[in-house]
Design a protein around this motif. Sequence first.
Motif, PDB file in Angstrom:
ATOM      1  N   LEU A   4       0.844  -1.187   0.000  1.00 19.31           N
ATOM      2  CA  LEU A   4       0.000   0.000   0.000  1.00 19.31           C
ATOM      3  C   LEU A   4       0.883   1.242   0.000  1.00 19.31           C
ATOM      4  O   LEU A   4       1.840   1.328   0.757  1.00 19.31           O
ATOM      5  N   ASP A   5       0.539   2.199  -0.825  1.00 18.12           N
ATOM      6  CA  ASP A   5       1.228   3.484  -0.821  1.00 18.12           C
ATOM      7  C   ASP A   5       0.276   4.488  -0.184  1.00 18.12           C
ATOM      8  O   ASP A   5      -0.647   4.980  -0.822  1.00 18.12           O
ATOM      9  N   ILE A   6       0.461   4.726   1.106  1.00 18.77           N
ATOM     10  CA  ILE A   6      -0.455   5.593   1.853  1.00 18.77           C
ATOM     11  C   ILE A   6       0.349   6.629   2.629  1.00 18.77           C
ATOM     12  O   ILE A   6       1.543   6.472   2.849  1.00 18.77           O
ATOM     13  N   LYS A   7      -0.333   7.682   3.033  1.00 18.86           N
ATOM     14  CA  LYS A   7       0.289   8.712   3.855  1.00 18.86           C
ATOM     15  C   LYS A   7      -0.093   8.469   5.306  1.00 18.86           C
ATOM     16  O   LYS A   7      -1.233   8.128   5.609  1.00 18.86           O
ATOM     17  N   VAL A   8       0.866   8.650   6.173  1.00 20.16           N
ATOM     18  CA  VAL A   8       0.620   8.546   7.605  1.00 20.16           C
ATOM     19  C   VAL A   8       1.037   9.845   8.261  1.00 20.16           C
ATOM     20  O   VAL A   8       1.826  10.612   7.712  1.00 20.16           O
ATOM     21  N   THR A   9       0.492  10.099   9.434  1.00 22.37           N
ATOM     22  CA  THR A   9       0.838  11.286  10.205  1.00 22.37           C
ATOM     23  C   THR A   9       1.299  10.840  11.579  1.00 22.37           C
ATOM     24  O   THR A   9       0.655   9.992  12.202  1.00 22.37           O
ATOM     25  N   ILE A  10       2.412  11.397  12.034  1.00 22.74           N
ATOM     26  CA  ILE A  10       2.863  11.148  13.396  1.00 22.74           C
ATOM     27  C   ILE A  10       2.553  12.413  14.188  1.00 22.74           C
ATOM     28  O   ILE A  10       3.018  13.495  13.857  1.00 22.74           O
ATOM     29  N   THR A  11       1.727  12.286  15.208  1.00 19.55           N
ATOM     30  CA  THR A  11       1.287  13.436  15.989  1.00 19.55           C
ATOM     31  C   THR A  11       2.337  13.829  17.026  1.00 19.55           C
ATOM     32  O   THR A  11       3.298  13.085  17.265  1.00 19.55           O
ATOM     33  N   ASN A  12       2.127  14.979  17.664  1.00 21.15           N
ATOM     34  CA  ASN A  12       3.054  15.467  18.688  1.00 21.15           C
ATOM     35  C   ASN A  12       3.196  14.493  19.851  1.00 21.15           C
ATOM     36  O   ASN A  12       4.245  14.429  20.490  1.00 21.15           O
ATOM     37  N   ASP A  13       2.122  13.759  20.136  1.00 17.32           N
ATOM     38  CA  ASP A  13       2.185  12.813  21.251  1.00 17.32           C
ATOM     39  C   ASP A  13       2.606  11.414  20.801  1.00 17.32           C
ATOM     40  O   ASP A  13       2.462  10.442  21.531  1.00 17.32           O
ATOM     41  N   GLY A  14       3.156  11.298  19.575  1.00 20.71           N
ATOM     42  CA  GLY A  14       3.733  10.043  19.123  1.00 20.71           C
ATOM     43  C   GLY A  14       2.765   9.042  18.516  1.00 20.71           C
ATOM     44  O   GLY A  14       3.143   7.917  18.234  1.00 20.71           O
ATOM     45  N   LYS A  15       1.525   9.439  18.295  1.00 17.89           N
ATOM     46  CA  LYS A  15       0.571   8.521  17.683  1.00 17.89           C
ATOM     47  C   LYS A  15       0.776   8.493  16.177  1.00 17.89           C
ATOM     48  O   LYS A  15       1.109   9.498  15.562  1.00 17.89           O
ATOM     49  N   LEU A  16       0.570   7.343  15.592  1.00 21.72           N
ATOM     50  CA  LEU A  16       0.671   7.164  14.152  1.00 21.72           C
ATOM     51  C   LEU A  16      -0.745   7.077  13.595  1.00 21.72           C
ATOM     52  O   LEU A  16      -1.499   6.181  13.952  1.00 21.72           O
ATOM     53  N   LEU A  17      -1.099   8.042  12.759  1.00 16.97           N
ATOM     54  CA  LEU A  17      -2.424   8.059  12.155  1.00 16.97           C
ATOM     55  C   LEU A  17      -2.298   7.623  10.706  1.00 16.97           C
ATOM     56  O   LEU A  17      -1.462   8.128   9.960  1.00 16.97           O
ATOM     57  N   VAL A  18      -3.135   6.675  10.311  1.00 15.59           N
ATOM     58  CA  VAL A  18      -3.122   6.164   8.948  1.00 15.59           C
ATOM     59  C   VAL A  18      -4.434   6.547   8.292  1.00 15.59           C
ATOM     60  O   VAL A  18      -5.506   6.234   8.801  1.00 15.59           O
ATOM     61  N   ASN A  19      -4.341   7.230   7.163  1.00 12.09           N
ATOM     62  CA  ASN A  19      -5.528   7.630   6.428  1.00 12.09           C
ATOM     63  C   ASN A  19      -5.541   6.829   5.138  1.00 12.09           C
ATOM     64  O   ASN A  19      -4.770   7.086   4.232  1.00 12.09           O
ATOM     65  N   SER A  20      -6.410   5.836   5.071  1.00 12.99           N
ATOM     66  CA  SER A  20      -6.401   4.943   3.924  1.00 12.99           C
ATOM     67  C   SER A  20      -7.786   4.809   3.333  1.00 12.99           C
ATOM     68  O   SER A  20      -8.763   4.581   4.034  1.00 12.99           O
ATOM     69  N   SER A  21      -7.865   4.935   2.012  1.00 12.17           N
ATOM     70  CA  SER A  21      -9.124   4.708   1.325  1.00 12.17           C
ATOM     71  C   SER A  21      -9.095   3.350   0.625  1.00 12.17           C
ATOM     72  O   SER A  21      -9.874   3.085  -0.269  1.00 12.17           O
ATOM     73  N   VAL A  22      -8.186   2.495   1.041  1.00 12.56           N
ATOM     74  CA  VAL A  22      -8.021   1.180   0.444  1.00 12.56           C
ATOM     75  C   VAL A  22      -9.162   0.269   0.895  1.00 12.56           C
ATOM     76  O   VAL A  22      -9.588   0.301   2.041  1.00 12.56           O
ATOM     77  N   ASP A  23      -9.628  -0.537  -0.023  1.00 11.37           N
ATOM     78  CA  ASP A  23     -10.741  -1.445   0.267  1.00 11.37           C
ATOM     79  C   ASP A  23     -10.217  -2.711   0.949  1.00 11.37           C
ATOM     80  O   ASP A  23      -9.917  -3.710   0.304  1.00 11.37           O
ATOM     81  N   ILE A  24     -10.082  -2.614   2.263  1.00 14.11           N
ATOM     82  CA  ILE A  24      -9.614  -3.740   3.068  1.00 14.11           C
ATOM     83  C   ILE A  24     -10.622  -3.937   4.195  1.00 14.11           C
ATOM     84  O   ILE A  24     -11.052  -2.964   4.820  1.00 14.11           O
ATOM     85  N   PRO A  25     -10.977  -5.175   4.476  1.00 13.76           N
ATOM     86  CA  PRO A  25     -11.929  -5.415   5.568  1.00 13.76           C
ATOM     87  C   PRO A  25     -11.389  -4.909   6.903  1.00 13.76           C
ATOM     88  O   PRO A  25     -10.181  -4.901   7.144  1.00 13.76           O
ATOM     89  N   MET A  26     -12.293  -4.463   7.763  1.00 11.23           N
ATOM     90  CA  MET A  26     -11.920  -3.977   9.079  1.00 11.23           C
ATOM     91  C   MET A  26     -11.276  -5.099   9.886  1.00 11.23           C
ATOM     92  O   MET A  26     -11.640  -6.261   9.751  1.00 11.23           O
ATOM     93  N   GLY A  27     -10.288  -4.758  10.683  1.00 12.30           N
ATOM     94  CA  GLY A  27      -9.630  -5.737  11.536  1.00 12.30           C
ATOM     95  C   GLY A  27      -8.191  -5.347  11.802  1.00 12.30           C
ATOM     96  O   GLY A  27      -7.705  -4.322  11.322  1.00 12.30           O
ATOM     97  N   GLU A  28      -7.502  -6.163  12.601  1.00  9.85           N
ATOM     98  CA  GLU A  28      -6.087  -5.911  12.899  1.00  9.85           C
ATOM     99  C   GLU A  28      -5.237  -6.612  11.856  1.00  9.85           C
ATOM    100  O   GLU A  28      -5.536  -7.718  11.430  1.00  9.85           O
ATOM    101  N   TYR A  29      -4.151  -5.941  11.468  1.00  9.97           N
ATOM    102  CA  TYR A  29      -3.236  -6.492  10.482  1.00  9.97           C
ATOM    103  C   TYR A  29      -1.809  -6.296  10.951  1.00  9.97           C
ATOM    104  O   TYR A  29      -1.509  -5.323  11.645  1.00  9.97           O
ATOM    105  N   ASN A  30      -0.931  -7.211  10.589  1.00  7.47           N
ATOM    106  CA  ASN A  30       0.502  -6.990  10.774  1.00  7.47           C
ATOM    107  C   ASN A  30       0.963  -6.139   9.601  1.00  7.47           C
ATOM    108  O   ASN A  30       0.596  -6.390   8.457  1.00  7.47           O
ATOM    109  N   ALA A  31       1.778  -5.137   9.881  1.00  8.75           N
ATOM    110  CA  ALA A  31       2.227  -4.235   8.825  1.00  8.75           C
ATOM    111  C   ALA A  31       3.679  -3.851   9.066  1.00  8.75           C
ATOM    112  O   ALA A  31       4.141  -3.804  10.203  1.00  8.75           O
ATOM    113  N   VAL A  32       4.376  -3.590   7.983  1.00  9.25           N
ATOM    114  CA  VAL A  32       5.734  -3.058   8.045  1.00  9.25           C
ATOM    115  C   VAL A  32       5.669  -1.681   7.414  1.00  9.25           C
ATOM    116  O   VAL A  32       5.171  -1.521   6.301  1.00  9.25           O
ATOM    117  N   ILE A  33       6.158  -0.667   8.115  1.00 10.99           N
ATOM    118  CA  ILE A  33       6.112   0.703   7.616  1.00 10.99           C
ATOM    119  C   ILE A  33       7.533   1.184   7.372  1.00 10.99           C
ATOM    120  O   ILE A  33       8.404   1.059   8.226  1.00 10.99           O
TER     121      ILE A  33
END
Length: 80
Positions: A4-33
């Motif tokens: 997936l080629d997506i943009k992520v945002t790292i917030t001031n408090d260290g959270k990683l936000l992923v904004n994806s319009s990819v058609d993937i079923p909801m759930g937890e996934y293992n990912a390498v960033i």
Amino acid sequence: MKTLDIKVTITNDGKLLVNSSVDIPMGEYNAVIVLEDRPIEHHLQTSVQNAQAIFRKYIPASRKLSEELIQERREESLNE
């Protein structure tokens, strides 16, 4: 496995936000960033500089287009 080629945002408090319009079923996934060396803002600045360089091939930096536009508008208003 998908790439997936997506943009992520790292917030001031260290959270990683992923904004994806990819058609993937909801759930937890293992990912390498893989993060680039710099935030996107730096790429934006480079893009602006590249655009300005192209523009300067046709319009010299000494020419003030904004002032020319203002003058044209003033002349138009006098003719109304």
